[in-house]
Motif scaffolding. Structure first.
Motif, PDB file in Angstrom:
ATOM      1  N   UNK A 155     128.500 -64.385  25.491  1.00 36.47           N
ATOM      2  CA  UNK A 155     129.288 -62.775  25.300  1.00 36.47           C
ATOM      3  C   UNK A 155     130.166 -62.538  25.252  1.00 36.47           C
ATOM      4  N   UNK A 156     130.952 -62.874  26.490  1.00 31.74           N
ATOM      5  CA  UNK A 156     132.345 -62.642  26.482  1.00 31.74           C
ATOM      6  C   UNK A 156     132.996 -63.138  25.158  1.00 31.74           C
ATOM      7  N   UNK A 157     133.039 -64.260  24.718  1.00 29.86           N
ATOM      8  CA  UNK A 157     134.040 -64.642  22.973  1.00 29.86           C
ATOM      9  C   UNK A 157     133.993 -63.168  22.260  1.00 29.86           C
ATOM     10  N   UNK A 158     131.859 -62.986  21.991  1.00 26.88           N
ATOM     11  CA  UNK A 158     132.124 -62.251  21.454  1.00 26.88           C
ATOM     12  C   UNK A 158     132.022 -60.884  21.580  1.00 26.88           C
ATOM     13  N   UNK A 159     132.299 -60.076  22.871  1.00 23.30           N
ATOM     14  CA  UNK A 159     132.646 -58.397  23.802  1.00 23.30           C
ATOM     15  C   UNK A 159     134.718 -58.811  22.907  1.00 23.30           C
ATOM     16  N   UNK A 160     135.407 -60.192  22.794  1.00 24.99           N
ATOM     17  CA  UNK A 160     136.728 -60.416  22.580  1.00 24.99           C
ATOM     18  C   UNK A 160     137.116 -60.576  20.622  1.00 24.99           C
ATOM     19  N   UNK A 161     135.918 -60.453  20.410  1.00 24.66           N
ATOM     20  CA  UNK A 161     135.836 -60.299  18.599  1.00 24.66           C
ATOM     21  C   UNK A 161     136.617 -62.108  18.627  1.00 24.66           C
ATOM     22  N   UNK A 162     136.655 -63.028  18.847  1.00 20.23           N
ATOM     23  CA  UNK A 162     136.230 -64.328  18.734  1.00 20.23           C
ATOM     24  C   UNK A 162     135.170 -65.082  18.246  1.00 20.23           C
ATOM     25  N   UNK A 163     135.005 -64.781  16.936  1.00 20.13           N
ATOM     26  CA  UNK A 163     133.493 -65.217  16.432  1.00 20.13           C
ATOM     27  C   UNK A 163     133.600 -66.646  16.362  1.00 20.13           C
ATOM     28  N   UNK A 164     134.273 -67.590  16.225  1.00 18.17           N
ATOM     29  CA  UNK A 164     134.490 -68.529  15.885  1.00 18.17           C
ATOM     30  C   UNK A 164     133.813 -69.681  17.021  1.00 18.17           C
ATOM     31  N   UNK A 165     134.015 -69.292  18.270  1.00 17.98           N
ATOM     32  CA  UNK A 165     134.338 -69.543  19.681  1.00 17.98           C
ATOM     33  C   UNK A 165     132.917 -69.327  19.827  1.00 17.98           C
TER      34      UNK A 165
END
Length: 332
Positions: A155-165
């Motif tokens: 969820x944190x990576x989603x907020x940071x727009x790091x789609x791949x990870x």
């Protein structure tokens, strides 16, 4: 004489039971039992914890807080009590107090990974991503098999727009816990936004775990609808409505699909009426029912629904167009 005293003793016991029954007669049975036990054992911290847990799940938050404060006074070294109090504070949006309680829980028991994960989740909600990541890493250092930690990280990576990870992390969650519905739902929704049929597989896997989840059932139906798989969409919407007859999105979408079949206009109107009963302030339901009435030639009813939709949403274009169509039809 002994028999007489024995009878008096029995009467006293019965009266005591009646007293408890009267005192808590208006409470649900599980709560009443806890209250009776607390009256009997007022220094048993675990009983206050159990009653606070009951209050938490029944949204009586302040009562739960008072019980957990009592439990902590009785047993100040119990780490799990601070965790429960943090849940209650978080439910009241008292994030500073929730954070303080989780830190105390870790002071009492450093290997309490539940407290550590809740602290990471709290940092996530506050968008304190550096602290969130550090706390998650601490949790993972202590326990590598940790699907909840990876889910929060996703969820944190989603907020940071790091789609791949973000996608990689969700897949890791599923690898570690094949029953984690939230991960399937996230992956399904991601691929649905791309109009990728892979979404169907993820939603289906989620429903294998939780077949009565209306949100997933609705998303799957909408995916079928968007892909033009009409019969499958209708079937899934019907299941969703069967599970929750007040689920407005499913009622509206199923009714909307029925508008494509002139033999189902009446059924469509009934579905929109059901949606209106569930949420009287949703303009789309009135507008859609107006369309159904319009198709059936019931122009007065259609006009009333379009006007109601406009009263709920000013300049609502579908309703304006509906009124214009009726005016044209009736001026012929």
């Amino acid at each position: 004489m002994k028999l007489r005293f024995a009878l008096i003793g029995c009467l006293l016991l019965l009266c005591t039971a009646c007293h408890f029954d009267k005192k808590y007669a208006d409470l649900p049975e599980p709560l009443a039992k806890l209250c009776v036990e607390i009256d009997k054992h007022p220094k048993n911290a675990e009983l206050y914890y159990q009653r606070a847990d009951y209050y938490y799940y029944n949204q009586e938050i302040q009562k739960g807080i008072e019980d957990m404060q009592m439990a902590i006074r009785l047993a100040p070294d119990s780490s799990k009590y601070y965790v429960k109090l943090s849940d209650l504070y978080f439910a009241q949006r008292e994030t500073d107090l929730a954070e303080e309680m989780l830190e105390k829980a870790l002071q009492k028991k450093d290997d309490n990974n539940e407290a550590r994960l809740k602290l990471a989740e709290l940092y996530f909600h506050q968008r304190m991503f550096d602290q969130c990541n550090k706390t998650l890493q601490d949790a993972l250092d202590r326990q590598r098999h940790n699907p909840k930690a990876y889910l929060i990280k996703a969820f944190m990576l989603k907020e940071q727009r790091d789609t791949t990870n973000y996608l990689r992390m969700l897949q890791l969650v599923i690898d570690q816990d094949p029953k984690e519905v939230k991960a399937y739902l996230e992956l399904g929704y991601f691929y649905q936004q791309q109009m990728n049929p892979m979404a169907i597989d993820y939603y289906t896997n989620a429903l294998n775990v939780d077949p009565n989840n209306v949100e997933i059932r609705y998303n799957l139906a909408k995916m079928y609808q968007d892909l033009g798989r009409t019969e499958e969409a209708i079937q899934e919407y019907k299941v969703a409505v069967g599970l929750d007859p007040t689920h407005v999105p499913s009622l509206n979408n199923l009714g909307y699909m029925y508008l494509d079949d002139e033999t189902l206009y009446e059924e469509a109107a009934q579905l929109f009426t059901q949606a209106i009963q569930a949420n009287p302030d949703f303009p789309y339901s009135y507008c859609n029912r107006g369309v159904a009435y319009e198709y059936m030639g019931q122009y007065d009813k259609a006009r009333a629904d379009y006007q109601k939709a406009l009263s709920l949403k000013t300049n609502f274009e579908p309703a304006i167009k509906g009124l214009n169509r009726i005016d044209e039809q009736q001026s012929r």
